[in-house]
Design an enzyme around this catalytic site. Structure first.
Site, mmCIF file in Angstrom:
data_model
loop_
_atom_site.group_PDB
_atom_site.id
_atom_site.type_symbol
_atom_site.label_atom_id
_atom_site.label_comp_id
_atom_site.label_asym_id
_atom_site.label_seq_id
_atom_site.Cartn_x
_atom_site.Cartn_y
_atom_site.Cartn_z
ATOM 1 C CD GLU A 1 14.565 129.698 89.244
ATOM 2 O OE1 GLU A 1 13.860 130.710 89.302
ATOM 3 O OE2 GLU A 1 15.783 129.681 89.535
ATOM 4 C CG ASP A 2 13.220 129.696 84.629
ATOM 5 O OD1 ASP A 2 12.514 129.564 85.640
ATOM 6 O OD2 ASP A 2 13.957 130.677 84.427
ATOM 7 C CG ASP B 1 20.845 136.019 87.476
ATOM 8 O OD1 ASP B 1 20.372 136.046 86.324
ATOM 9 O OD2 ASP B 1 20.134 135.890 88.488
ATOM 10 C CG HIS C 1 19.399 136.413 81.664
ATOM 11 N ND1 HIS C 1 19.936 137.505 82.299
ATOM 12 C CD2 HIS C 1 19.203 135.467 82.622
ATOM 13 C CE1 HIS C 1 20.060 137.244 83.601
ATOM 14 N NE2 HIS C 1 19.621 136.009 83.817
ATOM 15 C CG ASP D 1 34.793 161.818 99.440
ATOM 16 O OD1 ASP D 1 33.725 162.407 99.611
ATOM 17 O OD2 ASP D 1 35.007 160.667 99.837
ATOM 18 C CG HIS E 1 21.892 131.182 85.730
ATOM 19 N ND1 HIS E 1 22.365 131.839 84.619
ATOM 20 C CD2 HIS E 1 20.851 131.931 86.176
ATOM 21 C CE1 HIS E 1 21.652 132.926 84.408
ATOM 22 N NE2 HIS E 1 20.720 132.999 85.332
#
Length: 725
Positions: A96-97, A159, A68, A279, A92
């Site tokens: 957190e994980d 993300d 990911h 359109d 990233h």
């Protein structure tokens, strides 16, 4: 990498993580076109670090979790983002994980990368009362990090884009929640920053996940229309190319279909059927210069007749996100409507990449563009909204309002163009000029004519704001302003004003309560006051007084705790010491004294007060049914009385029983006006064919004034009786 006393050990991919190598290959290939070998080596170090950190973690699809963040980095590589952004994208989720600490990222990759990773990470260490509060707090943290460095939101958008691409493995309810959040927050942010290539994909995937049936039906309708019109559109392209060649213009032409979500939103907003969306098919014409844009417009208008009123010049007046182009709708062959967009190569690059074009095209666009300037302006506004917002949820609400601009363009008296969202008012315009202009607005002129501050603005108007040094924002403005900047500034001012008024009221309430205990604030032993402040977790006496004024703490109870350990004797049936003098109400207390809507008390009425949590004192008539329930919360009821000379006007209700005759209401209104009162509202209740009960809300000075109004109405021949409910 920053200099340290002890260099970290070289990074080596753990044997168990070796299988993840296959996911790095596409990213390395994408980077080879614009990043140096040293830069690619740094990104690979981040991959090794991330793969080791996420070892043993999998996505719901069964793939290793590191796939990911690598996919997120690959999306950003398509925008030619720098090494720091790519490294942060790969890392990233590690804070957190995983067990990796921020300090370790600083040690390995530097403070810049750590700051970006921290900006994207959620607030996992804080406990929140609800999921909505947690979402709002995380959103505010991310947006504030974005104000410092816009790359934070670029990582978050990439993300979200990869999460949307892999949404199919989620439960249906989670799919819908993520899709709704994407359409409500992330696609508008992408639009604001001019990232249309990301926005279009996010919108269509969000639409398909949230409304699968609508998406399927609309996609099928577009497919059928495509079959009928493809040859016609191809013929139009050929005619364009031929005519442009004759005129000596070198152009690039691209025919496209409007995306399903764009069609859906237009059908919704303008209440159109699919056939009425003009359109669905469009031709984009890209030329060399701005001058050629207007020349090309004349050429296409000579080939096919334009649809009146559908031409938009976003070159002269760019959109909020800096988008520039000419839009026109033509009557094509067989009456097929066709949208044509005309822009330069630079405008096209920035229309697709927005603020990311700073990295994608930085070699030739170092001086910045309209898109960059608009994005920076919006980020500055975000910072101001954040400073004025009371809590994360209020900030989220304000930003959501600000993310859906359907623009209207107005002018200052000096000819400067001010862009505002649709349905913006004069007050929104004033705050767009400057916060001080908004705070001190008293009147305005629209096209040199006086108009109310609540007037909704229209394209092309010239607005002049009239200010006064002593003027202040009106709480009623919150009922009609639409911009987040105006709402945040008004709320901030009123909150500060309410706090000041609450402290004054709290001082009065506590002073009255202490009088009943034969004491005063000035004579209290300092150690006893400090002990109570510590017990209540207040930092100062002002904070305690504010809580009392807002009704969050009871003055009699605080007074008793301050003077003794046991309650005083002689309390009345409402729990208030009988010797305490009543609070004087003058009508000018503003935000901390409110008058109950159930009984509409006015000066001259016998009244009582209720301490309402967070609102201060709510004044009721003593004969009000709610005041009769004083036994439910006796500690919250207190004695109040009117000042000798109350000021201002007060709303009162009267019920007029009158015969059904033509012109009856007009005669009643005229009678009210003759007595110097104003009507706020009128409601009718037909009892039978002959009799009507008219309930009138009017503004009077006091009970004597109201009696004069009622006597005057009773003199009308068709009026049977007048009563006060």
């Amino acid at each position: 990498m920053p200099e340290t006393e002890t260099a970290p050990a070289p990074l080596v991919l753990l044997p168990e993580a070796a299988a993840a190598e296959v996911y790095f290959a596409p990213l390395a290939l994408a980077l080879s076109s614009y990043i140096s070998p040293q830069g690619i080596a740094l990104v690979r170090d981040a991959f090794v670090f991330g793969a080791n950190a996420h070892l043993g973690q999998s996505r719901q699809s069964g793939e290793p979790y590191i796939s990911h963040p690598l996919a997120v980095a690959e999306i950003l590589a398509g925008l030619h983002m720098d090494e720091a952004t790519l490294v942060a994208a790969i890392l990233h989720d590690v804070i957190e994980d995983t067990a990796v600490a921020r300090e370790e990222i600083v040690l390995r990759f530097g403070e810049e990368v750590a700051r970006l990773v921290d900006g994207v990470s959620k607030l996992t260490q804080i406990r929140f009362k609800s999921k909505a509060e947690a979402q709002a707090a995380n959103f505010r943290k991310m947006m504030m990090a974005m104000v410092e460095d816009v790359r934070v939101i670029l990582i978050k958008l990439a993300d979200r884009l990869h999460n949307m691409r892999t949404l199919g493995v989620m439960r249906p309810d989670k799919r819908r929640r993520i899709a709704r959040e994407t359409l409500d927050i992330y696609t508008p942010i992408a639009s604001r920053l001019g990232l249309n290539s990301l926005r279009h994909e996010l919108e269509d995937m969000g639409f398909a996940a949230l409304y699968p049936t609508r998406y399927r039906v609309l996609t099928e309708a577009v497919r059928k229309a495509r079959g009928n019109r493809r040859e016609v559109v191809a013929g139009i392209e050929d005619r364009f190319m031929q005519r442009f060649a004759e005129e000596g213009l070198r152009v690039m032409i691209d025919a496209r279909e409007k995306r399903p979500y764009s069609i859906y939103r237009k059908m919704q907003q303008k209440q159109l059927s699919f056939k009425e969306v003009f359109d669905v098919f469009a031709v984009r014409v890209v030329v060399q210069t701005v001058d050629e844009c207007y020349r090309a417009l004349g050429i296409v208008h000579n080939l096919y007749k334009p649809l009146p009123g559908r031409f938009k010049d976003y070159i002269a007046i760019p959109k909020a996100n800096g988008y520039q182009s000419l839009h026109t709708i033509l009557f094509g062959p067989h009456g097929i409507p066709l949208e044509v967009q005309l822009r330069t190569h630079e405008m096209h690059q920035f229309a697709e990449s927005g603020i990311a074009a700073h990295w994608l095209y930085k070699s030739s666009h170092d001086q910045g563009t309209v898109t960059q300037a608009r994005a920076r302006e919006w980020l500055r506004d975000l910072l101001e909204i954040q400073q004025k917002a009371g809590n994360p949820q209020e900030f989220l609400e304000s930003v959501k309002v600000d993310l859906f601009p359907d623009e209207v363009y107005v002018f200052t008296p000096m000819g400067e163009i001010i862009e505002l969202p649709r349905r913006a008012t004069v007050v929104d315009f004033a705050y767009a000029i400057h916060t001080d202009v908004g705070n001190h607005s008293v009147a305005c002129k629209i096209d040199r004519r006086f108009a109310p501050l609540s007037t909704i603005l229209e394209n092309g108007q010239t607005i002049e704001i009239i200010t006064a040094s002593g003027a202040e924002p009106n709480p009623n403005w919150l009922s009609f302003v639409v911009t987040a900047k105006a709402r945040a500034n008004i709320r901030s001012f009123l909150k500060n004003l309410q706090e000041a008024e609450a402290i004054k009221l709290g001082h009065r309430l506590l002073s009255k309560a202490l009088e009943g205990e034969s004491s005063s604030i000035e004579t209290l032993p300092p150690e006893r006051l400090q002990r109570l402040l510590a017990e209540y977790h207040h930092d100062s006496l002002s904070e305690l007084l504010r809580e009392i004024g807002l009704g969050n703490r009871m003055a009699p109870l605080v007074a008793r705790l301050l003077v003794a350990d046991t309650p005083s004797q002689g309390a009345d049936d409402r729990g208030v010491a009988s010797t305490v003098a009543p609070i004087i109400i003058s009508g000018t207390e503003g935000l901390v004294v409110d008058f109950a809507k159930c009984c509409h008390p006015i000066p001259g009425d016998s009244v009582t007060g209720f301490l309402s949590t967070g609102r201060g004192i709510v004044v009721h008539r003593r004969d009000c049914s709610n005041a009769a329930d004083a036994g439910v919360h006796p500690e919250r009821w207190l004695a109040v009385t009117w000042a000798a000379v109350p000021s201002g006007e007060y709303q009162a209700l009267i019920a007029v029983h009158a015969k059904n005759v033509r012109g009856g209401l007009a005669r009643i209104a005229a009678s009210v006006a003759e007595t110097g009162a104003d009507i706020d509202d009128v409601r009718f209740d037909d009892r039978d064919v002959n009799l009507t009960i008219i309930t009138i809300a009017l503004r009077v000075k006091d009970r004597v004034h109201l009696a004069r109004v009622m006597r005057r109405i009773k003199q009308i021949p068709d009026v049977v009786k007048v009563v006060r409910p």
